[in-house]
Write an enzyme that holds these catalytic residues in place. Structure first.
Site, PDB file in Angstrom:
ATOM      1  N   THR A  45      -6.231   4.983  -6.778  1.00  0.00           N
ATOM      2  CA  THR A  45      -6.001   3.585  -7.379  1.00  0.00           C
ATOM      3  C   THR A  45      -6.934   2.623  -7.496  1.00  0.00           C
ATOM      4  O   THR A  45      -7.391   1.778  -8.296  1.00  0.00           O
ATOM      5  CB  THR A  45      -4.634   3.106  -6.857  1.00  0.00           C
ATOM      6  OG1 THR A  45      -3.530   3.917  -7.320  1.00  0.00           O
ATOM      7  CG2 THR A  45      -4.262   1.741  -7.617  1.00  0.00           C
ATOM      8  N   TYR A  58      -0.919   3.119 -14.847  1.00  0.00           N
ATOM      9  CA  TYR A  58      -2.333   3.156 -14.995  1.00  0.00           C
ATOM     10  C   TYR A  58      -2.937   4.590 -14.704  1.00  0.00           C
ATOM     11  O   TYR A  58      -2.141   5.340 -14.435  1.00  0.00           O
ATOM     12  CB  TYR A  58      -2.890   2.186 -13.889  1.00  0.00           C
ATOM     13  CG  TYR A  58      -2.676   2.627 -12.469  1.00  0.00           C
ATOM     14  CD1 TYR A  58      -1.123   2.395 -11.899  1.00  0.00           C
ATOM     15  CD2 TYR A  58      -3.457   3.480 -11.643  1.00  0.00           C
ATOM     16  CE1 TYR A  58      -0.921   2.887 -10.468  1.00  0.00           C
ATOM     17  CE2 TYR A  58      -3.079   3.690 -10.433  1.00  0.00           C
ATOM     18  CZ  TYR A  58      -1.860   3.457  -9.984  1.00  0.00           C
ATOM     19  OH  TYR A  58      -1.310   3.805  -8.579  1.00  0.00           O
ATOM     20  N   THR A 124      -3.838   6.359  -2.069  1.00  0.00           N
ATOM     21  CA  THR A 124      -3.315   5.936  -0.882  1.00  0.00           C
ATOM     22  C   THR A 124      -2.261   6.938  -0.518  1.00  0.00           C
ATOM     23  O   THR A 124      -1.773   6.760   0.665  1.00  0.00           O
ATOM     24  CB  THR A 124      -2.775   4.434  -1.079  1.00  0.00           C
ATOM     25  OG1 THR A 124      -2.107   4.351  -2.131  1.00  0.00           O
ATOM     26  CG2 THR A 124      -3.933   3.421  -1.002  1.00  0.00           C
ATOM     27  N   ASP A 125      -1.898   7.775  -1.510  1.00  0.00           N
ATOM     28  CA  ASP A 125      -0.566   8.462  -1.109  1.00  0.00           C
ATOM     29  C   ASP A 125      -0.731   9.426  -0.302  1.00  0.00           C
ATOM     30  O   ASP A 125       0.201   9.901   0.414  1.00  0.00           O
ATOM     31  CB  ASP A 125      -0.260   9.288  -2.608  1.00  0.00           C
ATOM     32  CG  ASP A 125       0.442   8.175  -3.644  1.00  0.00           C
ATOM     33  OD1 ASP A 125       0.587   7.117  -3.302  1.00  0.00           O
ATOM     34  OD2 ASP A 125       0.451   8.775  -4.904  1.00  0.00           O
ATOM     35  N   LYS A 197       1.717   5.638   5.295  1.00  0.00           N
ATOM     36  CA  LYS A 197       1.868   4.930   4.043  1.00  0.00           C
ATOM     37  C   LYS A 197       3.618   4.572   4.134  1.00  0.00           C
ATOM     38  O   LYS A 197       4.520   5.559   4.306  1.00  0.00           O
ATOM     39  CB  LYS A 197       1.723   5.540   2.948  1.00  0.00           C
ATOM     40  CG  LYS A 197       1.887   4.501   1.588  1.00  0.00           C
ATOM     41  CD  LYS A 197       1.241   5.267   0.389  1.00  0.00           C
ATOM     42  CE  LYS A 197       1.337   4.354  -0.871  1.00  0.00           C
ATOM     43  NZ  LYS A 197       0.906   4.641  -2.100  1.00  0.00           N
ATOM     44  N   GLU A 318      18.045  18.650  21.584  1.00  0.00           N
ATOM     45  CA  GLU A 318      19.456  18.959  21.116  1.00  0.00           C
ATOM     46  C   GLU A 318      19.296  20.274  20.503  1.00  0.00           C
ATOM     47  O   GLU A 318      20.242  21.201  20.107  1.00  0.00           O
ATOM     48  CB  GLU A 318      19.954  18.034  20.054  1.00  0.00           C
ATOM     49  CG  GLU A 318      20.668  16.689  20.206  1.00  0.00           C
ATOM     50  CD  GLU A 318      21.381  16.114  19.340  1.00  0.00           C
ATOM     51  OE1 GLU A 318      22.305  16.410  18.784  1.00  0.00           O
ATOM     52  OE2 GLU A 318      20.535  15.254  18.769  1.00  0.00           O
TER      53      GLU A 318
HETATM   54  N1  ASP Z   1      -1.280   7.897  -6.621  1.00  0.00           N
HETATM   55  C1  ASP Z   1      -2.411   7.081  -6.265  1.00  0.00           C
HETATM   56  C2  ASP Z   1      -3.284   7.913  -5.371  1.00  0.00           C
HETATM   57  O1  ASP Z   1      -2.833   8.177  -4.300  1.00  0.00           O
HETATM   58  C3  ASP Z   1      -2.095   5.843  -5.348  1.00  0.00           C
HETATM   59  C4  ASP Z   1      -3.123   4.890  -4.869  1.00  0.00           C
HETATM   60  O2  ASP Z   1      -4.073   5.334  -4.755  1.00  0.00           O
HETATM   61  O3  ASP Z   1      -2.780   3.941  -4.331  1.00  0.00           O
HETATM   62  O4  ASP Z   1      -4.201   8.431  -5.702  1.00  0.00           O
END
Ligand code: ASP
Length: 361
Positions: A45, A58, A124-125, A197, A318
């Site tokens: 992103t 996007y 970020t994923d 995340k 457990e």
């Molecule tokens: N879907 C995107 C990715 O992980 C989300 C992001 O970058 O925040 O590339």
């Protein structure tokens, strides 16, 4: 999705003075006294473009990193930058082959004596998984800093420019040496092992719940806390030398009413390892546990992690791990357990040795 044609550069608003990209880079490379940082671009992103001015949708990885850099002219005072494209994907498409290529390119950058540190732009994923992977396989004390953004480059109040600026500042700072792979986001510095995340959209999505932050970075100024506690980079025993593919490891998400079918399907699919995203303390119902124990008896490594998002999964609470041949994930969440298990399986299938990895890394 109807695309819009974006000018390249800049997505974040025009630099205050007109320069061509070529001139900007020429000027930077002339500043010999500045630390030299190599930026490996993978997409995400941070390089994303909205499909329209007000669109919520996007496309990740739409802009080049050169365009992102050109929109942050302040970077020129921090470091001499080199850019190397590795991928242009949303990190939901990150895969083993790209990890292997990225690790090799990170190692090459780190081995270049002219390079002070490495910055990796990334979605970020799955950033936490890539960061942890690199933390375990790249042999260097130099800073490796992953950076992304929650808002696309064209969004109102995009978070990418400051994140990128801070990431370069961290990679260029001698104080960041020897801390393994780091992630910079939202003025925070996270260790690869600790970060996860936690939110779908907010810029403060990343948390380092167990052992806390590596530090803070405010407008390029670092405030580092303690060092990482577990083995990484130069002290890691995992190597990718001679490895062209990683062993298949599947994550199985536990839930009320779970049966054994997904575990059996993973075994059928050729998994050499399974990670249970268990309920609570790495638990699963008896049908699932029986299937997992059969898999373990057949030589498939079974790690019990937890879907809770926090806490330690210990042995034999457990579940009788000793009898079933299971491995407890200790502090690692399921997705990071998968990374460690994949690398562990390149060395051994012995559950006792694999368990030691989970206590050491
Ligand atoms: N879907 C995107 C990715 O992980 C989300 C992001 O970058 O925040 O590339």
């Amino acid at each position: 999705m109807t695309g819009r044609v974006y000018p390249d550069p800049p997505p974040f608003g025009a630099p205050k003075f007109a320069k061509t990209e070529k001139n900007v880079f020429a000027a930077r490379t002339m500043s010999a006294s500045l630390p030299r940082i190599r930026i490996l671009a993978t997409g995400g992103t941070i390089a994303g473009a909205q499909t329209g001015d007000r669109a919520r949708g996007y496309r990740a990885g739409a802009f080049s990193v050169e365009a992102l850099i050109a929109a942050v002219p302040q970077l020129a005072a921090l470091a001499a930058l080199e850019v190397e494209p590795v991928a242009a994907i949303g990190s939901q498409d990150m895969d083993d082959a790209t990890w292997l290529r990225l690790a090799a390119r990170t190692q090459a950058a780190a081995d270049d004596s002219a390079i002070t540190g490495v910055v990796i732009t990334h979605g970020t994923d799955t950033m936490e998984e890539t960061a942890f992977f690199l933390n375990l396989v790249v042999r260097t004390a130099k800073p490796i800093v992953l950076v992304g953004a929650m808002r696309p480059a064209t969004a109102m109040s995009a978070d990418g420019p400051m994140n990128l600026y801070n990431a370069v500042a961290v990679a260029a700072d001698p104080a960041a040496v020897g801390r393994g792979a780091l992630v910079v986001a939202n003025d925070e510095i996270h260790f690869a092992r600790e970060i996860t995340k936690t939110n779908t959209t907010q810029v403060g999505t990343f948390r380092s719940g167990h052992r806390g932050l590596a530090g803070l970075v405010n407008n390029g100024r670092l405030h580092l806390y303690g060092p990482p506690v577990r083995r990484h980079t130069t002290a890691s025993e995992f190597t990718l030398a001679g490895i062209s593919a990683l062993p298949r490891v599947d994550i199985i998400y536990a839930h009320a009413g779970m049966d054994r079918k997904l575990i059996d399907a993973a075994v059928q699919a050729g998994a050499r390892g399974l990670v249970l995203a268990g309920v609570g303390d790495g638990n699963a119902g008896s049908l699932a546990l029986r299937a997992a124990a059969e898999a373990a008896a057949a030589g498939i490594a079974v790690v019990r992690s937890s879907r809770t998002g926090g806490g330690v999964v210990e042995r034999n609470i457990e579940t009788d791990d000793d009898t079933s041949g299971f491995i407890a994930a200790d502090e690692l969440n399921p997705q990071k357990s998968r990374v460690l298990l994949m690398l562990g399986l390149t060395c051994t299938a012995d559950p006792r040795v694999l368990q030691e990895y989970f206590f050491s890394y």
